[in-house]
Motif scaffolding. Structure first.
Motif, mmCIF file in Angstrom:
data_model
loop_
_atom_site.group_PDB
_atom_site.id
_atom_site.type_symbol
_atom_site.label_atom_id
_atom_site.label_comp_id
_atom_site.label_asym_id
_atom_site.label_seq_id
_atom_site.Cartn_x
_atom_site.Cartn_y
_atom_site.Cartn_z
ATOM 1 N N TYR A 168 0.860 -1.183 0.000
ATOM 2 C CA TYR A 168 0.000 0.000 0.000
ATOM 3 C C TYR A 168 0.893 1.229 0.000
ATOM 4 C CZ TYR A 168 -3.517 3.427 1.262
ATOM 5 O OH TYR A 168 -4.350 4.519 1.258
ATOM 6 N N LYS A 169 0.824 2.005 -1.067
ATOM 7 C CA LYS A 169 1.620 3.232 -1.191
ATOM 8 C C LYS A 169 0.836 4.240 -2.013
ATOM 9 C CE LYS A 169 6.248 2.895 -0.561
ATOM 10 N NZ LYS A 169 7.607 3.019 -0.945
ATOM 11 N N TYR A 170 0.968 5.482 -1.604
ATOM 12 C CA TYR A 170 0.397 6.604 -2.366
ATOM 13 C C TYR A 170 -1.111 6.456 -2.578
ATOM 14 C CZ TYR A 170 5.388 6.722 -3.196
ATOM 15 O OH TYR A 170 6.738 6.688 -3.013
ATOM 16 N N GLY A 171 -1.781 5.821 -1.630
ATOM 17 C CA GLY A 171 -3.224 5.674 -1.710
ATOM 18 C C GLY A 171 -3.700 4.555 -2.615
ATOM 19 N N LEU A 172 -2.782 3.674 -3.022
ATOM 20 C CA LEU A 172 -3.116 2.548 -3.894
ATOM 21 C C LEU A 172 -2.524 1.262 -3.341
ATOM 22 C CD1 LEU A 172 -2.243 4.150 -7.352
ATOM 23 C CD2 LEU A 172 -4.543 3.758 -6.456
ATOM 24 N N PHE A 173 -3.154 0.153 -3.679
ATOM 25 C CA PHE A 173 -2.595 -1.159 -3.398
ATOM 26 C C PHE A 173 -1.947 -1.675 -4.672
ATOM 27 C CE2 PHE A 173 -5.946 -0.773 -0.241
ATOM 28 C CZ PHE A 173 -5.322 -1.254 0.903
ATOM 29 N N PHE A 174 -0.726 -2.151 -4.571
ATOM 30 C CA PHE A 174 0.004 -2.710 -5.706
ATOM 31 C C PHE A 174 0.263 -4.179 -5.431
ATOM 32 C CE2 PHE A 174 0.964 1.763 -5.708
ATOM 33 C CZ PHE A 174 0.944 2.106 -7.043
ATOM 34 N N ARG A 175 0.052 -4.993 -6.439
ATOM 35 C CA ARG A 175 0.348 -6.421 -6.334
ATOM 36 C C ARG A 175 0.759 -6.935 -7.700
ATOM 37 N NH1 ARG A 175 -3.718 -9.290 -8.575
ATOM 38 N NH2 ARG A 175 -5.795 -8.384 -8.651
ATOM 39 N N LEU A 176 1.339 -8.127 -7.705
ATOM 40 C CA LEU A 176 1.726 -8.755 -8.958
ATOM 41 C C LEU A 176 0.493 -9.355 -9.632
ATOM 42 C CD1 LEU A 176 4.953 -10.395 -7.577
ATOM 43 C CD2 LEU A 176 4.853 -8.500 -9.214
ATOM 44 N N VAL A 177 0.448 -9.268 -10.925
ATOM 45 C CA VAL A 177 -0.668 -9.776 -11.716
ATOM 46 C C VAL A 177 -0.765 -11.289 -11.566
ATOM 47 C CG1 VAL A 177 -1.294 -10.194 -14.139
ATOM 48 C CG2 VAL A 177 -0.736 -7.891 -13.389
ATOM 49 N N GLU A 178 -2.005 -11.769 -11.552
ATOM 50 C CA GLU A 178 -2.306 -13.204 -11.508
ATOM 51 C C GLU A 178 -3.208 -13.549 -12.689
ATOM 52 O OE1 GLU A 178 -0.919 -15.229 -9.408
ATOM 53 O OE2 GLU A 178 -0.016 -13.700 -8.119
ATOM 54 N N GLU A 179 -3.327 -14.833 -12.982
ATOM 55 C CA GLU A 179 -4.167 -15.274 -14.093
ATOM 56 C C GLU A 179 -5.603 -14.773 -13.942
ATOM 57 O OE1 GLU A 179 -3.953 -19.456 -15.134
ATOM 58 O OE2 GLU A 179 -1.821 -19.471 -14.601
ATOM 59 N N THR A 180 -6.071 -14.655 -12.710
ATOM 60 C CA THR A 180 -7.450 -14.194 -12.475
ATOM 61 C C THR A 180 -7.663 -12.737 -12.888
ATOM 62 O OG1 THR A 180 -6.844 -13.711 -10.187
ATOM 63 C CG2 THR A 180 -7.906 -15.843 -10.610
ATOM 64 N N ASP A 181 -6.592 -12.016 -13.187
ATOM 65 C CA ASP A 181 -6.684 -10.624 -13.635
ATOM 66 C C ASP A 181 -6.835 -10.511 -15.150
ATOM 67 O OD1 ASP A 181 -6.254 -9.591 -10.993
ATOM 68 O OD2 ASP A 181 -4.120 -10.028 -11.236
ATOM 69 N N ALA A 182 -6.850 -11.638 -15.835
ATOM 70 C CA ALA A 182 -6.829 -11.629 -17.303
ATOM 71 C C ALA A 182 -7.981 -10.831 -17.909
ATOM 72 C CB ALA A 182 -6.826 -13.060 -17.839
ATOM 73 N N ALA A 183 -9.190 -10.986 -17.395
ATOM 74 C CA ALA A 183 -10.339 -10.276 -17.982
ATOM 75 C C ALA A 183 -10.188 -8.769 -17.818
ATOM 76 C CB ALA A 183 -11.646 -10.765 -17.356
ATOM 77 N N PHE A 184 -9.751 -8.317 -16.636
ATOM 78 C CA PHE A 184 -9.549 -6.886 -16.411
ATOM 79 C C PHE A 184 -8.489 -6.339 -17.363
ATOM 80 C CE2 PHE A 184 -7.123 -3.509 -14.220
ATOM 81 C CZ PHE A 184 -8.110 -2.545 -14.177
#
Length: 173
Positions: free
Chosen positions: A6-22
Motif C-alpha cells: 500500500y503506497k500513495y493511496g493505492l494497493f500494488f500487487r503482482l498480476v495473476e491469471e485471475t486478472d486476465a479479464a480486467f
C-alpha cells in the motif's frame, strides 16, 4: 518487496491469471491502448500470456503490477520488463477510465520505489509512441531522448534526474 504493497493511496500487487479479464478489457479498449502493441480480444490467450509471464517473474526478468484503489477495485496495470544486467524497461501503463487524476503519478512513484529497491544500479530505458503527445511531454521533463524511429522516441533517465522527478512528483500528490 512483499505484496500487496500500500503506497500513495493505492494497493500494488503482482498480476495473476485471475486478472486476465480486467487486463484484456484495458488492452482492447481502443482509446486506452491506442499507443500500445495490439492485443487479441481472446481471454484464453491473455491467461496463457500471464502464465508465461509468471515464469519470467520467477526468474526476475519481468514484473507486471496491478494497482487497486482503496476499496480494492482494480484501477490499472504497469510493467517492468526486459530486465538485464544494466537496464530495464518501464511501460505498458494503462488505467481504467474515470480513475483518480493522479493515478499515473502514484503508479510512477511506486515503480520508482520498486526499481530503486529491487533493481539497484540498473538504468531505466523506455519508448513512447510519437503520437502520444501527453506522455511525451511528461517524460521529456525528466528523461533524455536517446533515439527515435518512425513510430517511437527512445528515452533513458539517469539517477540524478530520476531523483529530481521522484521529489517533484511526491510534492504534487
Amino acid at each position: 518487496m512483499r505484496f500487496p504493497v500500500y503506497k500513495y493511496g493505492l494497493f500494488f500487487r503482482l498480476v495473476e491469471e485471475t486478472d486476465a479479464a480486467f487486463i484484456l478489457d484495458l488492452r482492447t479498449n481502443k482509446n486506452l491502448a491506442r499507443h500500445l502493441t495490439s492485443t487479441d480480444d481472446d481471454l484464453q490467450k491473455q491467461v496463457e500470456w500471464i502464465r508465461e509471464y509468471k515464469t519470467r517473474e520467477k526468474s526476475q526478468k519481468e514484473y507486471y503490477f496491478l494497482f487497486e484503489d482503496e476499496n480494492h477495485q482494480p484501477s490499472g496495470v504497469v510493467r517492468l520488463y526486459d530486465i538485464n544486467d544494466d537496464t530495464y524497461t518501464s511501460g505498458s501503463w494503462l488505467a481504467k477510465p474515470g480513475s483518480d487524476e493522479f493515478l499515473s503519478i502514484k503508479s510512477d512513484l511506486f515503480i520508482s520505489d520498486f526499481a530503486a529497491e529491487e533493481l539497484k544500479g540498473k538504468k531505466c530505458v523506455f519508448d513512447v509512441r510519437k503520437k502520444n503527445k501527453k506522455v511525451l511531454r511528461y517524460h521529456k521533463m525528466f528523461s533524455t531522448v536517446i533515439g527515435e524511429d518512425d513510430l517511437n522516441y527512445y528515452f533513458t533517465i539517469d539517477e540524478e534526474n530520476a531523483l529530481r522527478k521522484y521529489n517533484f512528483l511526491k510534492s504534487i500528490i
